[in-house]
Design an enzyme around this catalytic site. Structure first.
Site, PDB file in Angstrom:
ATOM      1  N   ASP A  94      -1.911   7.933  11.507  1.00 24.56           N
ATOM      2  CA  ASP A  94      -0.494   7.620  11.479  1.00 24.56           C
ATOM      3  C   ASP A  94       0.210   8.126  12.705  1.00 24.56           C
ATOM      4  O   ASP A  94      -0.128   9.149  13.263  1.00 24.56           O
ATOM      5  CB  ASP A  94       0.175   8.175  10.240  1.00 24.56           C
ATOM      6  CG  ASP A  94       1.541   7.572  10.100  1.00 24.56           C
ATOM      7  OD1 ASP A  94       1.612   6.355   9.913  1.00 24.56           O
ATOM      8  OD2 ASP A  94       2.532   8.302  10.247  1.00 24.56           O
TER       9      ASP A  94
ATOM     10  N   GLY B 214       6.487   3.736   4.772  1.00 18.21           N
ATOM     11  CA  GLY B 214       6.754   4.772   5.757  1.00 18.21           C
ATOM     12  C   GLY B 214       8.199   4.650   6.197  1.00 18.21           C
ATOM     13  O   GLY B 214       8.934   3.789   5.717  1.00 18.21           O
TER      14      GLY B 214
ATOM     15  N   GLY C 165       9.035   1.130   7.607  1.00 22.09           N
ATOM     16  CA  GLY C 165       8.961  -0.045   6.747  1.00 22.09           C
ATOM     17  C   GLY C 165       7.767   0.035   5.820  1.00 22.09           C
ATOM     18  O   GLY C 165       7.079   1.051   5.767  1.00 22.09           O
ATOM     19  N   LYS C 166       7.550  -1.080   5.112  1.00 25.57           N
ATOM     20  CA  LYS C 166       6.468  -1.082   4.122  1.00 25.57           C
ATOM     21  C   LYS C 166       5.110  -1.314   4.790  1.00 25.57           C
ATOM     22  O   LYS C 166       5.043  -1.922   5.860  1.00 25.57           O
ATOM     23  CB  LYS C 166       6.717  -2.182   3.105  1.00 25.57           C
ATOM     24  CG  LYS C 166       7.878  -1.868   2.162  1.00 25.57           C
ATOM     25  CD  LYS C 166       7.912  -2.869   1.040  1.00 25.57           C
ATOM     26  CE  LYS C 166       9.180  -2.820   0.241  1.00 25.57           C
ATOM     27  NZ  LYS C 166       9.276  -1.812  -0.759  1.00 25.57           N
TER      28      LYS C 166
ATOM     29  N   ARG D 133      -1.372  14.080   5.772  1.00 27.06           N
ATOM     30  CA  ARG D 133      -0.670  12.844   5.383  1.00 27.06           C
ATOM     31  C   ARG D 133      -0.792  11.780   6.463  1.00 27.06           C
ATOM     32  O   ARG D 133      -0.571  10.606   6.212  1.00 27.06           O
ATOM     33  CB  ARG D 133       0.811  13.127   5.072  1.00 27.06           C
ATOM     34  CG  ARG D 133       1.579  13.570   6.271  1.00 27.06           C
ATOM     35  CD  ARG D 133       3.038  13.888   6.037  1.00 27.06           C
ATOM     36  NE  ARG D 133       3.509  14.586   7.240  1.00 27.06           N
ATOM     37  CZ  ARG D 133       3.455  15.885   7.422  1.00 27.06           C
ATOM     38  NH1 ARG D 133       3.023  16.654   6.449  1.00 27.06           N
ATOM     39  NH2 ARG D 133       3.836  16.446   8.559  1.00 27.06           N
ATOM     40  N   ASN D 134      -1.108  12.208   7.695  1.00 22.41           N
ATOM     41  CA  ASN D 134      -1.222  11.269   8.801  1.00 22.41           C
ATOM     42  C   ASN D 134      -2.662  10.907   9.130  1.00 22.41           C
ATOM     43  O   ASN D 134      -2.942  10.389  10.210  1.00 22.41           O
ATOM     44  CB  ASN D 134      -0.508  11.822  10.037  1.00 22.41           C
ATOM     45  CG  ASN D 134       1.000  11.820   9.839  1.00 22.41           C
ATOM     46  OD1 ASN D 134       1.503  11.005   9.063  1.00 22.41           O
ATOM     47  ND2 ASN D 134       1.703  12.710  10.478  1.00 22.41           N
TER      48      ASN D 134
ATOM     49  N   HIS E 146      -9.332   4.234   1.058  1.00 22.78           N
ATOM     50  CA  HIS E 146      -8.852   5.304   0.176  1.00 22.78           C
ATOM     51  C   HIS E 146      -7.480   5.870   0.561  1.00 22.78           C
ATOM     52  O   HIS E 146      -7.060   6.892   0.029  1.00 22.78           O
ATOM     53  CB  HIS E 146      -9.885   6.437   0.109  1.00 22.78           C
ATOM     54  CG  HIS E 146     -11.163   6.008  -0.545  1.00 22.78           C
ATOM     55  ND1 HIS E 146     -11.257   5.739  -1.886  1.00 22.78           N
ATOM     56  CD2 HIS E 146     -12.370   5.765  -0.029  1.00 22.78           C
ATOM     57  CE1 HIS E 146     -12.492   5.361  -2.170  1.00 22.78           C
ATOM     58  NE2 HIS E 146     -13.193   5.372  -1.055  1.00 22.78           N
TER      59      HIS E 146
ATOM     60  N   MET F  38      -8.029   1.145   5.590  1.00 19.00           N
ATOM     61  CA  MET F  38      -8.792   2.319   5.174  1.00 19.00           C
ATOM     62  C   MET F  38      -8.643   2.424   3.648  1.00 19.00           C
ATOM     63  O   MET F  38      -7.561   2.765   3.139  1.00 19.00           O
ATOM     64  CB  MET F  38      -8.275   3.575   5.871  1.00 19.00           C
ATOM     65  CG  MET F  38      -8.357   3.497   7.391  1.00 19.00           C
ATOM     66  SD  MET F  38     -10.038   3.651   8.020  1.00 19.00           S
ATOM     67  CE  MET F  38     -10.322   5.388   7.843  1.00 19.00           C
TER      68      MET F  38
ATOM     69  N   ASP G 173       2.358  15.800  15.334  1.00 18.95           N
ATOM     70  CA  ASP G 173       2.610  15.679  13.895  1.00 18.95           C
ATOM     71  C   ASP G 173       1.284  15.541  13.142  1.00 18.95           C
ATOM     72  O   ASP G 173       1.160  14.723  12.235  1.00 18.95           O
ATOM     73  CB  ASP G 173       3.507  14.464  13.655  1.00 18.95           C
ATOM     74  CG  ASP G 173       4.125  14.478  12.267  1.00 18.95           C
ATOM     75  OD1 ASP G 173       3.969  15.495  11.564  1.00 18.95           O
ATOM     76  OD2 ASP G 173       4.748  13.477  11.888  1.00 18.95           O
TER      77      ASP G 173
ATOM     78  N   LEU H 227       0.826  -1.211   0.000  1.00 15.56           N
ATOM     79  CA  LEU H 227       0.000   0.000   0.000  1.00 15.56           C
ATOM     80  C   LEU H 227       0.857   1.256   0.000  1.00 15.56           C
ATOM     81  O   LEU H 227       0.454   2.301  -0.479  1.00 15.56           O
ATOM     82  CB  LEU H 227      -0.894   0.034   1.242  1.00 15.56           C
ATOM     83  CG  LEU H 227      -2.011  -0.989   1.338  1.00 15.56           C
ATOM     84  CD1 LEU H 227      -2.643  -0.941   2.715  1.00 15.56           C
ATOM     85  CD2 LEU H 227      -3.064  -0.740   0.270  1.00 15.56           C
TER      86      LEU H 227
HETATM   87  P1  AMP Z   1       2.695   5.133   6.999  1.00 12.83           P
HETATM   88  O1  AMP Z   1       3.813   4.208   7.224  1.00 12.83           O
HETATM   89  O2  AMP Z   1       1.665   5.124   8.081  1.00 12.83           O
HETATM   90  O3  AMP Z   1       3.122   6.514   6.623  1.00 12.83           O
HETATM   91  O4  AMP Z   1       1.915   4.581   5.714  1.00 12.83           O
HETATM   92  C1  AMP Z   1       2.416   4.694   4.404  1.00 12.83           C
HETATM   93  C2  AMP Z   1       1.245   4.655   3.445  1.00 12.83           C
HETATM   94  O5  AMP Z   1       0.537   3.415   3.573  1.00 12.83           O
HETATM   95  C3  AMP Z   1       0.198   5.750   3.718  1.00 12.83           C
HETATM   96  O6  AMP Z   1       0.533   6.937   3.064  1.00 12.83           O
HETATM   97  C4  AMP Z   1      -1.078   5.117   3.185  1.00 12.83           C
HETATM   98  O7  AMP Z   1      -1.209   5.357   1.811  1.00 12.83           O
HETATM   99  C5  AMP Z   1      -0.866   3.614   3.426  1.00 12.83           C
HETATM  100  N1  AMP Z   1      -1.541   3.195   4.670  1.00 12.83           N
HETATM  101  C6  AMP Z   1      -1.069   3.261   5.928  1.00 12.83           C
HETATM  102  N2  AMP Z   1      -1.952   2.788   6.812  1.00 12.83           N
HETATM  103  C7  AMP Z   1      -3.034   2.406   6.109  1.00 12.83           C
HETATM  104  C8  AMP Z   1      -4.317   1.839   6.462  1.00 12.83           C
HETATM  105  N3  AMP Z   1      -4.636   1.575   7.728  1.00 12.83           N
HETATM  106  N4  AMP Z   1      -5.183   1.597   5.466  1.00 12.83           N
HETATM  107  C9  AMP Z   1      -4.850   1.881   4.181  1.00 12.83           C
HETATM  108  N5  AMP Z   1      -3.685   2.409   3.787  1.00 12.83           N
HETATM  109  C10 AMP Z   1      -2.775   2.669   4.729  1.00 12.83           C
END
Ligand code: AMP
Length: 559
Positions: free
Chosen positions: A431, A282, A285-286, A417-418, A357, A355, A413, A279
């Protein structure tokens, strides 16, 4: 399915009527078109499904990752379903039992899959090109994949090591001697240098409540005022006329109430998690979409988002467990649900509600005028967000922030984006400081690894690293500005140094073109220089709720 067709004409001549549809896109595929006819003796109707043909579009081809097998993930669309071929170094990849294309998922009108490789070696390293074609056209994308280092190429331990010359041996012995001396020196410093930088580094990414010594974050978590110069010490850099403290990681203030000793973190078995596709990525990690089995008694399996921890040092593991305890204690309808962890083997995994979208910033951009005008490729035709939908989004984030404040939890933060967007425009704060890599331009690097989201920070956080519920209110004002600009970066026209000068001198962001006066007044109430003069979070929430109620949301526009 929600019809997206924007323009049509009906041409009738005698008994025959023709329906002409214009500006169709692949999003209209499978839309039901119903023709009803009636007269005084009754009525009849008939329905057809739209089948829109379009060329392939590869929307994603990403780095290889390892699950049960290795996977080079891709997402693509096209109707009829495109044929897929792979090239490695420009040569066709012959598929068989060890290398094969797998489609795991067909959702949001896209096919998601992997080039799956079983135990690849260095021979499989190289640039992989995916070719997708159907009779309307073709698309291609390339990604570099690296599975394994070539064991026969240089380096100690490889076959060539037997041929190591004497001079190489001297170099190795020399390096070992220097390293050993360094190690001894470090031991001495650790023993006698109690107040040195080592303690500060140890603060790493999560604030510890019992770790009360050198962590610069600790002073913040105590809600102290301007730190003394010794606290600022070497952890500050001078930018222009402003002294900026260096903070190891702009994460949360974990209050004592959040880290309860009796927190029960749910453990999920590795075999109950089946990864489907990537998806995003961050800083930790992925992030993958996965199916999780046996999570709830009512459902056999549910879709979840799993976050992997790429670096599993001792400190990172401790942080991970603390984060998990904290997340277990945060439960609210506008905070993303945390299901538990999987720590049986590496990588360590956190499991969250999925989530659909993704993150709010991308969502806003995808539903803004630029995206609508450019039509992001032939396969996507987004619908522009309305003002009432923006208010609905804002109101939900404010509700999440009211909850965090009630738990004495300072986010530090908050930014679009979060936040995450689910079905029916459901928005949650999602996030916990992990989106740093993808949005690295939103952060300001002050020394080594330190990144600060300065564009979202009030003067007192920039100048004195003071983070409070009031500084979160400032950030919420910036989030409102992001929403009403369809995801623009705050102060996008300025460099980081200019932004710092601007904020510390008291300038604020301008009213976005589509923003109602009441909402801009609310933003100004969040951006009062004196923290105690800012709106209270509850006040902001009820104002937004009233504004949102006054302009009802037609949720079905977004499906
Ligand atoms: P993060 O590591 O939280 O920054 O996540 C990196 C990316 O993964 C985000 O920008 C979202 O596009 C996707 N993502 C993170 N958490 C979710 C979630 N619970 N549901 C759907 N997509 C997610």
């Amino acid at each position: 399915m929600t019809p997206l067709i924007s323009y049509y004409e009906i041409e009738t001549s005698g008994q025959v009527s023709e329906l002409h549809l214009y500006n169709l896109s692949s999003l209209d595929n499978n839309c039901k078109i119903t023709c009803s006819a009636g007269n005084i003796v009754g009525e009849n109707e008939s329905t057809v499904l739209l089948n829109i043909l379009f060329p392939p579009n590869i929307s994603k081809l990403s780095d290889a990752y390892q699950d049960h097998h290795w996977c080079i993930p891709f997402s693509m669309s096209g109707n009829p379903k495109p044929e897929l071929r792979w090239l490695l170094n420009g040569e066709p990849v012959i598929e068989g039992p060890y290398i094969m294309t797998m489609i795991h998922d067909f959702s949001e009108r896209e096919y998601h899959g992997c080039l799956q490789l079983d135990s690849p070696t260095h021979i499989n390293n190289g640039p992989y090109t995916l070719l997708a074609s159907n009779k309307y056209g073709q698309d291609r994308k390339t990604v570099d994949a690296h599975f394994m280092r070539n064991p026969f190429e240089g380096g100690i331990g490889g076959p060539s090591s037997t041929a190591m010359s004497f001079s190489q041996v001297y170099v190795v012995v020399g390096i070992a001697a220097v390293a050993f001396t360094g190690f001894l020196l470090m031991l001495v410093m650790l023993k006698f240098g109690g107040n040195s930088k080592f303690g500060i580094k140890g603060a790493s990414s999560v604030i510890s409540n019992d770790d009360d010594s050198a962590s610069p974050l600790h002073h913040v978590s105590n809600g102290s005022n301007t730190p003394s110069s010794s606290e600022m010490g070497p952890d500050a850099v001078i930018i222009g006329m402003t002294k900026i403290p260096v903070i190891e990681n702009p994460q949360y203030f974990r209050s004592n109430s959040m880290l309860k000793s009796d927190t029960f973190v749910q453990h999920i078995k590795r075999h109950n998690i089946v990864l489907k596709r990537e998806l995003g990525e961050g800083a930790f990690g992925k992030v993958f979409l996965a199916e999780c089995y046996n999570l709830s008694p009512e459902l056999d399996k549910i879709l979840v988002a799993v976050k992997t921890l790429k670096e599993a040092s001792e400190n990172a593991r401790k942080d991970f467990h603390r984060e998990a305890e904290l997340l277990t204690n945060l439960q609210h309808e506008h905070i993303v649900t945390f299901y538990g962890v999987c720590v049986e083997s590496d990588p360590l995994i956190m499991v969250f509600e999925y989530m659909k979208h993704g993150d709010l910033n991308k969502f806003l951009r995808a539903h803004g005028p630029d995206s609508v005008m450019m039509g992001d490729g032939p396969t996507n035709r987004p619908v522009e967000l309305t003002q009432s939908q923006m208010l609905h989004i804002a109101q939900q984030i404010a509700a999440g922030m009211v909850y965090l404040a009630s738990q004495h939890f300072v986010h530090r933060d908050l930014a679009t984006r979060n936040c995450l967007v689910g079905e029916n425009l459901l928005v949650k704060i999602g996030d916990f400081g992990m989106s740093r890599d993808v949005y690295s331009t939103d952060y300001y690097r002050v020394g080594g690894h330190t990144m600060l989201p300065i564009r979202w920070m009030p003067p007192e956080s920039i100048m004195y690293r003071k983070f409070t519920t009031e500084s979160d209110v400032w950030s919420l004002g910036v989030v409102l500005w992001e929403i009403f600009t369809y995801g623009k970066q705050p102060w996008y026209q300025l460099s980081n140094n200019e932004v710092i000068e601007c904020i510390t001198q008291g300038r604020v962001l301008q009213r976005p073109r589509t923003c109602p006066k009441e909402v801009y007044d609310l933003m100004l109430g969040c951006w009062q220089r004196e923290p105690h003069m800012r709106h209270h979070i509850k006040e902001i929430h009820s104002l937004l709720l009233n504004l949102a109620k006054a302009s009802p949301v037609y949720l079905d526009i977004l499906g």
